[in-house]
Scaffold this motif. Structure first.
Motif, PDB file in Angstrom:
ATOM      1  N   GLU A 142    -115.104 -48.469 -13.857  1.00 22.48           N
ATOM      2  CA  GLU A 142    -113.752 -49.024 -14.023  1.00 22.48           C
ATOM      3  C   GLU A 142    -113.088 -49.088 -12.660  1.00 22.48           C
ATOM      4  O   GLU A 142    -113.032 -48.093 -11.935  1.00 22.48           O
ATOM      5  N   ARG A 143    -112.618 -50.286 -12.302  1.00 22.84           N
ATOM      6  CA  ARG A 143    -111.996 -50.504 -10.983  1.00 22.84           C
ATOM      7  C   ARG A 143    -112.951 -50.130  -9.847  1.00 22.84           C
ATOM      8  O   ARG A 143    -112.525 -49.556  -8.837  1.00 22.84           O
ATOM      9  N   ASN A 185    -111.127 -42.607 -18.838  1.00 24.24           N
ATOM     10  CA  ASN A 185    -111.290 -43.241 -20.153  1.00 24.24           C
ATOM     11  C   ASN A 185    -112.703 -42.860 -20.602  1.00 24.24           C
ATOM     12  O   ASN A 185    -113.638 -43.642 -20.515  1.00 24.24           O
ATOM     13  N   LYS A 262    -107.208 -37.429 -20.002  1.00 23.49           N
ATOM     14  CA  LYS A 262    -106.245 -38.516 -20.173  1.00 23.49           C
ATOM     15  C   LYS A 262    -105.966 -38.610 -21.666  1.00 23.49           C
ATOM     16  O   LYS A 262    -106.882 -38.893 -22.446  1.00 23.49           O
ATOM     17  N   ARG A 299    -103.676 -35.077 -17.026  1.00 24.37           N
ATOM     18  CA  ARG A 299    -103.009 -36.147 -16.261  1.00 24.37           C
ATOM     19  C   ARG A 299    -101.573 -36.394 -16.709  1.00 24.37           C
ATOM     20  O   ARG A 299    -101.283 -36.447 -17.910  1.00 24.37           O
ATOM     21  N   LYS A 340     -99.895 -38.953 -10.558  1.00 25.24           N
ATOM     22  CA  LYS A 340    -100.084 -40.065  -9.617  1.00 25.24           C
ATOM     23  C   LYS A 340     -98.963 -40.040  -8.585  1.00 25.24           C
ATOM     24  O   LYS A 340     -97.833 -39.685  -8.895  1.00 25.24           O
ATOM     25  N   ASP A 345     -97.967 -46.996 -10.821  1.00 22.44           N
ATOM     26  CA  ASP A 345     -99.423 -47.072 -10.847  1.00 22.44           C
ATOM     27  C   ASP A 345    -100.017 -47.571  -9.530  1.00 22.44           C
ATOM     28  O   ASP A 345    -100.519 -48.696  -9.476  1.00 22.44           O
ATOM     29  N   GLU A 373    -107.456 -50.534  -6.079  1.00 25.64           N
ATOM     30  CA  GLU A 373    -107.195 -51.389  -7.238  1.00 25.64           C
ATOM     31  C   GLU A 373    -106.125 -52.451  -6.953  1.00 25.64           C
ATOM     32  O   GLU A 373    -106.376 -53.642  -7.092  1.00 25.64           O
TER      33      GLU A 373
HETATM   34  O1  GCW Z   1    -104.016 -48.298 -13.223  1.00 24.09           O
HETATM   35  C1  GCW Z   1    -104.557 -48.105 -14.424  1.00 24.09           C
HETATM   36  C2  GCW Z   1    -105.877 -48.771 -14.303  1.00 24.09           C
HETATM   37  C3  GCW Z   1    -106.812 -48.364 -15.395  1.00 24.09           C
HETATM   38  C4  GCW Z   1    -106.926 -46.849 -15.341  1.00 24.09           C
HETATM   39  C5  GCW Z   1    -105.548 -46.241 -15.519  1.00 24.09           C
HETATM   40  C6  GCW Z   1    -105.573 -44.729 -15.358  1.00 24.09           C
HETATM   41  C7  GCW Z   1    -108.788 -45.483 -15.883  1.00 24.09           C
HETATM   42  O2  GCW Z   1    -105.673 -50.165 -14.294  1.00 24.09           O
HETATM   43  O3  GCW Z   1    -108.024 -48.983 -15.166  1.00 24.09           O
HETATM   44  O4  GCW Z   1    -107.810 -46.375 -16.304  1.00 24.09           O
HETATM   45  O5  GCW Z   1    -104.677 -46.718 -14.543  1.00 24.09           O
HETATM   46  O6  GCW Z   1    -105.287 -44.259 -14.272  1.00 24.09           O
HETATM   47  O7  GCW Z   1    -105.852 -44.040 -16.316  1.00 24.09           O
END
Ligand code: GCW
Length: 670
Positions: A142-143, A185, A262, A299, A340, A345, A373
């Motif tokens: 993912e990403r 995820n 998560k 998280r 974060k 985000d 990302e």
């Molecule tokens: O920024 C978003 C991303 C998702 C990511 C999510 C997260 C893993 O686009 O791809 O999922 O954050 O941090 O959980």
């Protein structure tokens, strides 16, 4: 091999003036029996031999002058000390992993041709220094922007884990001590007995490098793989299930680091389903891991992605504080809230998350994103340590016991000093980087992106490390010590965050990338009029999210002194204006320009800066091996073109939206 990108910054290229180290003894004495101590001695031998162009050897015992690698249990945890004495040189570590840290640091001194001096004991700033990979068991990431997973393929751990071991070596070289290998995820069957046996093989290749394995788990596991009829965290059956799962894990992986969770976020189920709190969920895991020494990284990225666009009070940025503050003080001591860096985000510019200052009785760690990302996906050069340092140094001015604001920069909070434990000791805390390396030879695709992984480790070890020091040392180790290279590469890196910010969303507006697709390239209005809450409210009268007291009230989540600064147009910094205020397009910035003219100018300037990367890089032809030279050149050529795409898309949108022409008559005329 010069062109072997997988060596990253550990290339150990011969240095120009090896003579300055001619008194360094050629024998490395290490009595250590552990895999880490053997790895440390071998690393030192390999690095010195290669850089100094003369043979070094490792011995168990030695007479005469030697480099002594020794364990010294009196040093603080994970610490090392380098000292000269009459026999030669000592590299002492408090643990085998700390000996490794000392060795890597010493090799870095030599690579950057600094003098060997006695150094004071070096200790990490915090205990949690992890990368989080977002790898799926099917081998996708993912990403991920650098190929498929180095860990997984087709539902299983890869048979050949050579790259995973090499990755752990890179991580160890900058003091990273944990790696969570699977996507937050998480695959629902992550904790199946079969998968756990396979994960143990990854832990085995990490172990010599002092890197501990962690896993992301899904809170529904007791139901999905345990066969229970519930995953309610306070249900005794669920509690027992997690305890026996933890025991099963530690049998296979005795040094397992812990879980990342998560939950109640972006479609992941969580404790809210049963009316339970994040603390209820985190603590049941923490209590299962505690007897074995594991931790839970829960998280803070919990928010509603179905917000009502028509509600002017709705605000995704509020979610962290709104969801977690009421639970402050109820998390177990081996739970850490992973926050974060910003409240939305990983945008090119966000204010720091107010949650850092809102939790006073809870362990916290900062999550940053090396995976680019929203910052150019490793096709653009963006030196993120500049951004992280700005975040870590941001002073939240949280009140002390006397109610008066005091210095509380983010770094003092995540290292556990600003809000210590009741007994005055530093809280557990730290640093996590979402990293997403892939099978690409150079790990992250853009050779310059590796500066971010390197810089993350350096800042996690010591958040006071100056960013130019990080850029200089990384550049020398990666690209060599040619004077022109040294004069060019760090300068390019150090300006690159600002350049990228100038391609994309200026003045803290948030994302102007296409958020409904790959988060790459302009997609200006895609962030608006949907439930995701990455809004900037670009309207006829003006633009920006009103987060003042009259708006969503988000600003009030910051401690009073900082809130006052953000609330007032007189004191809000230009680079965060649109994150906090809705202003007309002709609003005059502190810089003296109108907002819209500043946007036009910034986008022209940053496209020009990107175009200039190409000749700057070309000036280094012949001073860098041809393969990496050409690969990087192509990426700069791409960035130069993409910057024009960004420039024109954004400028034309603002011209149309505001009806205000560019004073320089450029927009729309190209
Ligand atoms: O920024 C978003 C991303 C998702 C990511 C999510 C997260 C893993 O686009 O791809 O999922 O954050 O941090 O959980």
């Amino acid at each position: 091999k010069a062109e072997d990108g997988s060596a990253a910054w550990l290339r150990y290229a011969p240095i120009a003036n090896a003579k300055q180290y001619e008194t360094l003894p050629a024998v490395i004495v290490s009595r250590g029996e552990s895999a880490s101590e053997r790895a440390a001695a071998e690393e030192l031998r390999r690095g010195l031999t290669s850089m100094l162009g003369r043979p070094f050897t490792v011995a168990k015992n030695g007479r005469g002058a030697a480099i002594l690698l020794t364990a010294d249990a009196h040093l603080p945890s994970e610490s090392y000390r380098i000292a000269r004495n009459i026999h030669g040189l000592h590299i002492d570590g408090s643990s085998p992993a700390a000996e490794l840290y000392g060795v890597f640091h010493f090799l870095e001194l030599i690579a950057s041709q600094r003098p060997i001096r006695d150094e004071k004991t070096q200790s990490p700033s915090a205990t949690i220094r992890w990368t989080d990979e977002w790898d799926n068991l099917n081998g996708t990431i993912e990403r991920g922007y650098a190929g498929r997973s180095i860990f997984f393929d087709n539902g299983h751990v890869r048979a050949d884990l050579t790259r995973a071991g090499e990755y752990a070596r890179l991580l160890a070289s900058v003091g990273i001590n944990g790696c969570n290998v699977n996507n937050v995820n998480a695959d629902l069957d992550t904790l199946s007995p079969e998968h756990l046996r396979e994960f143990a093989r990854i832990a085995d290749v990490f172990r010599p490098w002092g890197v501990k394995l962690a896993l992301s788990i899904d809170l529904t596991s007791p139901q999905t793989i345990g066969g229970l009829d519930t995953f309610d965290p306070v249900d005794p059956k669920v509690i027992a299930w997690w305890q026996s799962k933890a025991a099963e894990i530690y049998k296979l992986i005795p040094d397992f680091a812990g879980f990342t969770v998560k939950a109640d976020s972006e479609g992941r189920k969580g404790p809210s389903q049963y009316g339970r709190t994040p603390a209820d969920a985190a603590n049941v895991l923490a209590r299962a891991l505690k007897p074995h020494g594991g931790v839970v990284l829960y998280r803070g990225f919990v928010y509603n992605n179905h917000l009502d666009w028509n509600d002017r009070k709705a605000d995704r940025a509020r979610a962290g504080v709104d969801n977690f503050v009421k639970n402050d003080g109820t998390f177990d001591p081996n739970v850490i809230i992973q926050i974060k860096e910003g409240p939305i985000d990983f945008q090119a510019r966000e204010p720091v998350s107010p949650l850092f200052a809102a939790l006073h009785k809870t362990n916290v760690a900062i999550e940053v994103q090396t995976a680019q990302e929203y910052t150019g996906q490793q096709r653009h050069m963006v030196f993120l340590p500049s951004m992280w340092k700005w975040v870590l140094d941001t002073d939240l001015r949280a009140p002390g016991a006397d109610g008066k604001p005091r210095a509380t920069p983010v770094k003092s909070i995540v290292t556990g000093h600003a809000f210590p434990n009741a007994d005055g000791s530093a809280r557990m805390g730290g640093f996590i980087s979402v990293t997403n390396v892939g099978l690409d030879a150079n790990w992250l695709h853009h050779p310059m992106a590796m500066a971010n992984l390197y810089g993350f480790g350096r800042l996690a070890w010591n958040p006071d490390t100056p960013v130019d020091e990080i850029a200089n040392t990384w550049s020398t180790m990666t690209w060599g010590s040619d004077a022109a290279v040294r004069a060019t590469v760090p300068k390019m890196l150090l300006g690159s965050w600002q350049v990228y910010e100038g391609h994309t969303g200026p003045n803290g507006i948030g994302t102007l990338t296409n958020i409904l697709g790959y988060h790459f390239g302009p997609g200006i209005e895609s962030a608006e009029r949907n439930g995701w809450g990455q809004w900037f409210r670009g309207e006829k009268d003006g633009i920006g999210m009103d987060r003042t007291s009259a708006g969503t009230g988000y600003i009030q989540q910051y401690p009073p002194e900082l809130a006052a600064k953000y609330e007032s147009l007189a004191t809000i910094p230009d680079d965060l204006l649109l994150f906090f205020h809705h202003v007309p397009y002709d609003y005059r910035l502190h810089s003296g320009k109108t907002l819209v003219q500043s946007i036009y100018d910034t986008h022209y300037a940053s496209a020009l800066a990107a175009a200039e990367y190409v000749p700057q890089w070309k000036s280094l032809q012949g001073r860098i091996d041809p393969e990496r030279y050409t690969q990087t050149l192509h990426l700069f050529e791409f960035q130069a073109g993409h910057a024009i795409v960004w420039r024109d898309a954004i400028n034309q949108w603002f011209a149309k939206q505001s009806g205000i022409p560019d004073a320089m008559h450029r927009v729309g005329n190209d």
